[in-house]
Design a protein around this motif. Structure first.
Motif, short mmCIF file in Angstrom:
data_model
loop_
_atom_site.label_atom_id
_atom_site.label_comp_id
_atom_site.label_asym_id
_atom_site.label_seq_id
_atom_site.Cartn_x
_atom_site.Cartn_y
_atom_site.Cartn_z
N THR A 103 0.83 -1.20 0.00
CA THR A 103 0.00 0.00 0.00
C THR A 103 0.87 1.25 0.00
N ASP A 104 0.34 2.31 -0.63
CA ASP A 104 1.06 3.58 -0.65
C ASP A 104 0.75 4.39 0.62
N ARG A 105 1.17 5.63 0.66
CA ARG A 105 1.02 6.42 1.89
C ARG A 105 -0.44 6.74 2.20
N HIS A 106 -1.32 6.55 1.22
CA HIS A 106 -2.75 6.76 1.46
C HIS A 106 -3.49 5.44 1.71
N GLY A 107 -2.75 4.34 1.77
CA GLY A 107 -3.37 3.04 2.01
C GLY A 107 -3.84 2.32 0.78
N PHE A 108 -3.66 2.89 -0.42
CA PHE A 108 -4.12 2.25 -1.65
C PHE A 108 -3.11 1.20 -2.13
N PHE A 109 -3.63 0.12 -2.70
CA PHE A 109 -2.78 -0.84 -3.40
C PHE A 109 -3.32 -1.04 -4.81
N ARG A 110 -2.40 -1.34 -5.72
CA ARG A 110 -2.73 -1.52 -7.13
C ARG A 110 -2.10 -2.82 -7.60
N LEU A 111 -2.94 -3.70 -8.09
CA LEU A 111 -2.48 -5.02 -8.55
C LEU A 111 -2.55 -5.09 -10.06
N ASP A 112 -1.47 -5.53 -10.68
CA ASP A 112 -1.43 -5.84 -12.11
C ASP A 112 -0.74 -7.19 -12.22
N MET A 113 -1.53 -8.27 -12.24
CA MET A 113 -1.01 -9.62 -12.05
C MET A 113 -1.25 -10.50 -13.27
N SER A 114 -0.21 -11.24 -13.67
CA SER A 114 -0.36 -12.25 -14.71
C SER A 114 -1.07 -13.46 -14.13
N LEU A 115 -1.94 -14.07 -14.91
CA LEU A 115 -2.73 -15.19 -14.44
C LEU A 115 -2.14 -16.50 -14.95
N GLY A 116 -1.96 -17.46 -14.05
CA GLY A 116 -1.45 -18.77 -14.46
C GLY A 116 -2.53 -19.65 -15.03
N GLU A 117 -3.76 -19.49 -14.54
CA GLU A 117 -4.87 -20.29 -15.00
C GLU A 117 -5.91 -19.38 -15.64
N ILE A 118 -6.37 -19.76 -16.82
CA ILE A 118 -7.28 -18.92 -17.59
C ILE A 118 -8.64 -18.85 -16.89
N PRO A 119 -9.21 -17.64 -16.74
CA PRO A 119 -10.54 -17.53 -16.14
C PRO A 119 -11.60 -18.24 -16.98
N SER A 120 -12.63 -18.73 -16.33
CA SER A 120 -13.74 -19.36 -17.04
C SER A 120 -14.50 -18.30 -17.83
N ASP A 121 -15.33 -18.74 -18.76
CA ASP A 121 -16.01 -17.82 -19.68
C ASP A 121 -17.27 -17.24 -19.05
N VAL A 122 -17.07 -16.53 -17.93
CA VAL A 122 -18.14 -15.76 -17.29
C VAL A 122 -17.61 -14.36 -17.05
N GLU A 123 -18.49 -13.41 -16.77
CA GLU A 123 -18.06 -12.02 -16.68
C GLU A 123 -17.33 -11.69 -15.38
N TRP A 124 -17.75 -12.28 -14.25
CA TRP A 124 -17.20 -11.88 -12.95
C TRP A 124 -16.53 -13.04 -12.25
N HIS A 125 -15.38 -12.75 -11.64
CA HIS A 125 -14.56 -13.77 -10.98
C HIS A 125 -14.14 -13.26 -9.60
N GLU A 126 -13.95 -14.18 -8.66
CA GLU A 126 -13.56 -13.81 -7.30
C GLU A 126 -12.07 -14.01 -7.08
N VAL A 127 -11.48 -13.11 -6.30
CA VAL A 127 -10.11 -13.25 -5.84
C VAL A 127 -10.11 -13.20 -4.31
N GLU A 128 -9.14 -13.85 -3.71
CA GLU A 128 -9.00 -13.83 -2.26
C GLU A 128 -7.93 -12.82 -1.87
N LEU A 129 -8.19 -12.03 -0.84
CA LEU A 129 -7.22 -11.04 -0.36
C LEU A 129 -6.97 -11.27 1.12
N SER A 130 -5.70 -11.19 1.50
CA SER A 130 -5.32 -11.33 2.91
C SER A 130 -4.18 -10.38 3.20
N LEU A 131 -3.95 -10.14 4.49
CA LEU A 131 -2.93 -9.16 4.90
C LEU A 131 -1.72 -9.90 5.47
#
Length: 372
Positions: A103-131
């Motif tokens: 996170t930056d000084r304002h607490g924001f984080f920005r993710l730009d991640m390569s995917l190892g497994e191709i998403p399924s052919d639906v519009e919305w996908h879930e990701v898990e986030l932890s600290l």
């Protein structure tokens, strides 16, 4: 609506607005501590871009019933008192791929991640986030990101302020009052916008599921309100990129000056979906025509149309936009300036972007609103 009926609606209206304002802190059930707040992201078959923020928020009210007025008031206070966490390390996981972002000084984080497994052919996908840092095993949540399906025919990048909603979006309390006191009948959204955008999403045959990405100049504090406003008015879901605190250079994710954020955001979407053509929608008052014709030059052959809502009422501004329309025409792209969504819908139908049923829906909505 008669005044006595309007007054009876106010208590429920205030409660609904209060819950939306308090919603960002409710994921921890009042326990307090560290909290990850992800925003909707977007991705492709091999990448995902997602933003969020980490807070440390006070803990009180955990023993109070979740849907009570007292709990909502306490959660609103907790939102006002919470503090962003700088230097936090957030782990983001999608299937077999994970990455840690800071996170930056304002607490924001920005993710730009390569995917190892191709998403399924639906519009919305879930990701898990932890600290990971600071360590807090309870600070876990899920986020979501959008990917176009194989049926998508094109994409739409749309401004929000003065394009989807009236400029009152900049007046937070005025927008809240209109949205929650008047509900779906409020004039927060321009007449015909929900019908036009549903037409874009559905495409000419009604089943394309086209991509819509929204950009706003507002602060991140109104993000949840925009999400609720879109839901209430049945505007198609899509990532909402808030341009304040948002910025990137090509190839990296770094804060930039606000002046360049919108151009950077559009370029990022265009390059992520490099095989997709786009419609650009904006307004005449915030340099959108100039920016969109620049995008037209940078990505020749990929802009299907440019639609500009006329909010300036200034002959000199209209003349300047007319010259830009000539420039766009030289690149075989129409730039259409109008304050009437019926005009935009009819043009989009001629290009085969939306169906005649969508045009009729826009017409009916505008006519009905004009008679109210």
């Amino acid at each position: 609506m008669p005044n006595h009926k309007r007054f009876r609606r106010y208590p429920a209206t205030l409660r609904r607005g209060l819950r939306i304002l308090a919603a960002p802190v409710k994921g921890d059930n009042g326990r307090g501590g560290f909290f990850i707040q992800p925003y909707r992201g977007y991705g492709s078959r091999d990448r995902v871009f997602l933003m969020g923020r980490v807070f440390r928020q006070p803990g009180f009210g955990a023993g109070i019933k979740e849907d009570s007025l007292r709990r909502d008031l306490l959660d609103l206070v907790r939102r006002l008192l919470r503090k962003p966490v700088a230097g936090g390390r957030v782990r983001v996981r999608y299937k077999d791929t994970s990455e840690i972002v800071e996170t930056d000084r304002h607490g924001f984080f920005r993710l730009d991640m390569s995917l190892g497994e191709i998403p399924s052919d639906v519009e919305w996908h879930e990701v898990e986030l932890s600290l990971d840092q600071p360590v807090d095993e309870r600070a876990t949540t899920t986020g979501e990101f959008f990917t176009p399906t194989h049926s998508a025919g094109y994409g739409v990048i749309s401004d929000v302020d003065d394009t989807v909603v009236h400029t009152g979006v900049a007046n937070f309390f005025k927008m809240m009052w209109r949205l929650f006191a008047q509900g779906a009948d409020s004039r927060v959204v321009f007449d015909g916008v929900p019908e036009l955008y549903r037409g874009f999403h559905e495409g000419p045959e009604g089943n394309q599921g086209n991509t819509l990405v929204y950009v706003s100049r507002g602060p991140w504090s109104i993000y949840q309100v925009l999400v609720e406003m879109f839901r209430l008015h049945r505007i198609p879901n899509g990532p909402i990129l808030i341009l304040r605190e948002w910025g990137m250079k090509r190839g990296s994710v770094l804060p930039r000056r606000a002046r360049d954020h919108k151009l950077d955001a559009i370029r990022h979407v265009m390059e992520l979906y490099h095989t997709m053509n786009f419609v650009l929608v904006g307004d005449s008052g915030q340099h959108d025509p100039e920016m969109y014709t620049r995008i037209l030059r940078e990505y020749p052959g990929r802009i299907l149309a440019i639609y500009i809502r006329d909010v300036s009422r200034n002959p000199e501004r209209s003349s300047a936009i007319a010259k830009l329309a000539e420039e766009a025409g030289d690149s075989r792209c129409d730039l259409v300036l109008s304050d009437d969504n019926r005009v935009l819908a009819e043009h989009a139908a001629k290009l085969g972007l939306i169906s005649q049923a969508a045009v009729s829906a826009v017409r009916n909505r505008v006519v009905t609103a004009s008679n109210d």
